[in-house]
Design a protein around this motif. Sequence first.
Motif, short mmCIF file in Angstrom:
data_model
loop_
_atom_site.label_atom_id
_atom_site.label_comp_id
_atom_site.label_asym_id
_atom_site.label_seq_id
_atom_site.Cartn_x
_atom_site.Cartn_y
_atom_site.Cartn_z
N ARG A 435 17.34 29.39 70.10
CA ARG A 435 16.23 29.76 70.99
C ARG A 435 16.29 31.25 71.33
N MET A 436 17.50 31.75 71.54
CA MET A 436 17.64 33.18 71.84
C MET A 436 17.24 34.03 70.64
N HIS A 437 17.53 33.55 69.43
CA HIS A 437 17.10 34.27 68.23
C HIS A 437 15.58 34.32 68.14
N LEU A 438 14.92 33.23 68.50
CA LEU A 438 13.46 33.19 68.49
C LEU A 438 12.89 34.18 69.50
N ALA A 439 13.49 34.25 70.68
CA ALA A 439 13.03 35.20 71.70
C ALA A 439 13.27 36.65 71.25
N LEU A 440 14.40 36.89 70.58
CA LEU A 440 14.69 38.24 70.09
C LEU A 440 13.68 38.67 69.03
N LYS A 441 13.29 37.75 68.15
CA LYS A 441 12.30 38.09 67.13
C LYS A 441 10.94 38.39 67.78
N ALA A 442 10.61 37.66 68.84
CA ALA A 442 9.36 37.97 69.55
C ALA A 442 9.42 39.35 70.19
N LEU A 485 23.42 42.52 74.36
CA LEU A 485 23.47 41.56 73.24
C LEU A 485 24.47 41.99 72.18
N LEU A 486 24.57 43.28 71.91
CA LEU A 486 25.55 43.75 70.93
C LEU A 486 26.97 43.56 71.44
N ARG A 487 27.17 43.85 72.70
CA ARG A 487 28.52 43.74 73.26
C ARG A 487 28.97 42.28 73.36
N LYS A 488 28.04 41.36 73.57
CA LYS A 488 28.38 39.95 73.74
C LYS A 488 28.17 39.12 72.48
N PHE A 489 28.00 39.76 71.35
CA PHE A 489 27.75 39.00 70.12
C PHE A 489 28.98 38.17 69.76
N ASP A 490 28.73 36.91 69.42
CA ASP A 490 29.80 35.97 69.05
C ASP A 490 29.41 35.32 67.72
N GLU A 491 30.15 35.66 66.67
CA GLU A 491 29.78 35.17 65.34
C GLU A 491 29.99 33.68 65.17
N LEU A 499 22.20 38.65 64.04
CA LEU A 499 22.75 40.00 64.10
C LEU A 499 21.88 40.99 63.33
N LYS A 500 21.32 40.55 62.22
CA LYS A 500 20.45 41.42 61.42
C LYS A 500 19.21 41.82 62.24
N ASP A 501 18.55 40.83 62.86
CA ASP A 501 17.37 41.16 63.67
C ASP A 501 17.74 42.00 64.88
N LEU A 502 18.92 41.76 65.45
CA LEU A 502 19.34 42.54 66.62
C LEU A 502 19.56 44.00 66.25
N ILE A 503 20.22 44.25 65.14
CA ILE A 503 20.50 45.63 64.73
C ILE A 503 19.21 46.35 64.33
N GLU A 504 18.31 45.65 63.66
CA GLU A 504 17.04 46.28 63.29
C GLU A 504 16.19 46.56 64.53
N SER A 505 16.21 45.65 65.52
CA SER A 505 15.46 45.90 66.76
C SER A 505 16.05 47.07 67.53
N THR A 506 17.37 47.15 67.56
CA THR A 506 18.01 48.27 68.25
C THR A 506 17.66 49.60 67.58
N HIS A 507 17.67 49.60 66.25
CA HIS A 507 17.30 50.81 65.52
C HIS A 507 15.86 51.23 65.84
#
Length: 1247
Positions: A435-442, A485-491, A499-507
């Motif tokens: 669900r968090m991934h879906l919100a991040l993509k939005a 989100l980057l600091r709390k990332f848990d693989e 992680l891919k969408d997070l890094i691209e959004s941060t960029h």
Amino acid sequence: MDLYMMNCELLATCSALGYLEGNNYHREPDCLESVKDLIRYLRHEDDTRDIRQQLGAGQILQNDLLPIITQYNQDKPLFDACIRLMVNLTQPALLCFGKVPEDPAFRHHFLQVVSYLQAYKEAFANEKVFGVLSETLYNLLQLDWEQRQEEDNLLIERMLLLVRNVLHVPADPYEEKNVDDDASVHDRLLWAIHMSGMDDLLKFLASAPSEQQWSMHVLEIISLMFREQTPELLVSAGQARSAQEKQKDIQELEALRQKEQAERRTRTLQRGARHSRFGGSYVVKGLKSIGDKDVIYHRGLHNFKSYTHDLGKELRRVPKRQQIAKDPEGKRRSALSVRLFLREFCIDFLENCYNRLMYLVKEGLIREQTQQHDETYYLWALTFFMAFNRGHNFRPDLVSETLSIRAFHFIERNITNYYEMMLTDRKEATSWSRRMHLALKAYQELLLTVNEMDRSQEENFRQSASVIKSNIFYLMEFREIFLTLLRKFDETKQPRSFLKDLIESTHLFLRMLERFCKGRNNLVVQKKTKRRRKVQKKQQQVESTPEMLEETWQLVSEELRAAGFQLSESLTEGTVPFDAASETPMEEQRTEAIVRIQDTLLARQGPEALSLLRAAREVWPEGNAFGSADVEPEEELQLLRQILFANLPRSAESAVEDEEGGAEIEEEEELETVRVSEKEFSFLDYVKRFANPNIMRPYLLLLRSYSQNTPHTNHCITRMLHRVAVDLRMDALLFQLSVFRLFNKILGDPAASAYKELVTFIKYLLNRFFTLATHNNKAFVELLFWKNVGTVHEMTEGYRKPGEDDGPESNKRAKWTSEEEEELRRLYEEHRDSGVPDIVETLLPLLSNNSRTRRQVVAQMVHMGLVDSFKDLKKVRRGTGIVLWTEEQELELQTLFEEYRNSDDVLGNILKKLTARRSRSRVIDKLLSLGLVSDRRELYKKRRRKAGGKSSGMTEEEFFSDLTDGQREEPSDEDDIDEEGREQFSGESDGEEEEDDGGSSQSLQKRMRESRSGRNINVGPVVHALRQEGMSGPILWLQNCLNRTADNKEEEGIAQAVPLVPLTEENENAMEDKGFQRLLRKLGIRAPADEQESFWRIPAKLSPSQLRAAASSLSISDEIPVEESGYVGRSSAEDQREEAESHEQRAQALRALLLARKWKGAVAGSHEKHYSIKEPELDSDPGAPRAADEKKTSSKRSRVLDSDEEEEKETSQVNVGADEDRDSDDGSLQAPAKRKRPRALICDEED
């Protein structure tokens, strides 16, 4: 039971449906009843879903139900029943089982149900079936709201649910092994929906104002339709490939060709010109084996590059909780015809339906009118259709509903909520991560749309984008979300795609922020700082002596008199006696207000104390605890004096002791307040926050899969590394051995030429390292550790010597040896996933050095990088955390209340005996909700006194004496305080010595009572005055209510307060009259306690005999003497006659009351005390006045009544006849004084 062998009753029911002959279905006469029986069977299936599995194995839906609805769709009852049955049969397996079962047996049943659902989905991929459903739905939607029945709305909803259930069925990867552009079962189902016209009906439901109740169903169906699609594929469907796409494919093919050629050259070099028939054995010099000798290698030299010590070892099994989260299955490309029709659907939906549908869904989500997790459909629709609009003729007006600051805030709030739930709900962490991934993509899509608007040719679009960006960059929450989100990332919980969408959004965010800052000299943004103030140990207050209080009072009173009791406007407006946002009850805040007044007086601030008193009077006017509304200034002064000299109870505040010599305190002992301010924004300072090992690790983790990443993803990673190493000049942060191993792998890749940008950066970084190593001989050792900013500075600028001062805090920091640090690291790794609420408390007893404090351990863990900040290790506050009450706990509470309801401390005894610990406020709220008490004041602790003390309860004698003598004159007088006010100040006092139970406030009550003039007013004058005002009807109504309540209490045992509800206008006006309210107070009837109560209430503690006595007092007090009442114009003969009747009625009431007490109690003759009732003798001469010395005494006979509450017996003697100080002109009976618990009662029966 064998699920493949159908139950005989179920088999008979299915046989009664009918049979299929060719393409025609012949139904049986009992077809409708059989369908209803199947619905009933499904309602009573067991946990294994046996009925559902048997019907799936028998293919009832394929062979019976679908032919019935296609051939007999005109039979409305049969059609409705079949739709109901099919909705039940096709519901998702997750809804049937609740979750994916972990038990192997139940997992088998779960998979079996899923296989039957997949068979149902294939059967529904039929244009004829959806044609019938579309035609029926069309006919129902043609009906107006006036013509549409409730059954029609139910049928519409069921058909939408049926379509939703069928689309929700997952694909079978083992059966559907189709390639792209081939039609799958889902594609055939979508084509059937399109050919039947169902998609047009969905667009109508989404756009019609009269059909807005189906908005959530429509959005859910649309999201399932596009489940296997991507916006990019739909945008490019049916169009020629662009030059950019062709170039991208050429680059991918070139990279694969170079990789293949490099592998071919490697294999060629490995093979020698002459074949060796012997593998040979070699000694590897300098590489030690298990012993002291060198390693012996038994293979060919061409394979030596792949040698490792792990060869031949078994792979260690990774625990399940430490396994890397798996990415969801990739998207597939549907058939071209399906993609074309979906593309047209998206275009029409954006132009006609999107904004309205998203508005309705958003309103439903905000008002919580939807089901749980329905916001995920909203987030998906926002992401998908905004991406489609961005790729197909970008028009921001088509998505204006979701292109706003509100949308950013909604998504940011959901991301935060999902992250918190992922940490707390560990069992469902994977679901929360999705669900968090879906919100991040939005969130990413919103940024992409705003960026597209910023590059648009239209000036209006660019201005709108600038407004949105200024709001986003101004608020701190939107800038901090990517860092968090980057600091709390848990693989282990979040997949690589997240992680891919997070890094691209941060960029993207950094690039937009950098461009936004370049065009402005100074950018002001919001800043939130947490100010911590230590809770200091409160000094013990020195008890004030009477001389000091007198001196203080002289100064305060002189100051107030000199000012003429006038207050300044600023002082009047700025005084607030209570906190409306506080959770403290209003009763407790009233007590705190009295304490505040006393503190102000002790500080010799007279005007402030007077202002606080007047403000408190406006907030709590009931009971005149702070004086009446028309109080005189001198009376206010007297009330302030009473408050000053009272020894009020104060709540003890827990003192905080500092650890380590008072220099440090625990985290929970600091009060945090968030302070919002503004500051000038610096982009470079913001980028510096990314220079952290915890933020660099996710970037390097994604870089490991560089060959699978897209060129854009690799560019985003390289750009961030470049910002840290070049822009911030902190290249030493990346000097780590695991990073260099990854760089070596990339440089050795045969296709390295395809990653030119990445290779260039790696060469630059390696050059910087070897340059640094020439003058820093510890650089190679530093490769073994991750470094923070301080270490990077030391590594590049030079290390500090041991004797140098490290700063003002260096001396305070405890020293840790390397062994202790390793021990702390090991213990933390062992217990970090144990789920303990406070890991520091777990680690403290396990440390070898027992002298370590919590503060030292927390500081060292932050210093070592095990945690990010002190906030992550806050001490868990102790509390019950229990909110819900079970039935057993409610029954336990009722039992304890019945057991201790007559004790002095009801609430205290209940709290001691409760099994589940709960706070006092929760127990009080539950007692009120269960109806066990009507007012929280009934749970106040009763004051304990000596044996001769007076009870806070009320006996029949006390109640009757209140009726005859009167408790007080008017509650509106300034010197009267209601019952609740007495409890706030102290217990009651009769001038006798009492135990000090908190009770210095008893002296205040005593002084307040002494300040009164000792007035005793009879009920008779009040009743007479009301009758003169024409309120005979309301008095009769009140008398009937008291008698009726007494009868109900005797018959039904009612233990609740009974409201007085006036039903006529006359009674309603009387309840608002002050004189009538005065009568109600004298009778013991309680006024509304707070704003939630509207009616006066008869207290539950009044017994039936007390209620009847109160009712009789309204009749016997009908007339009173002229001298007392003040009314003239009546003859003395009438006075005497009515007075005689009144006296006789009083005597009868007394006898009835005493007989009732005799029947209830057991007669005991051991103790005899005299109790006299004085009845004035009527003079034969009507004009002769009655004197106090003309009294008739009669023989006395004692009656002893035992108390049912206690075993010890206690008597009390009151000789009212000997009282010469009282005047008998009131014509009323002299009543005994109030007592704690009367044990014996001796009264007169004869005149």
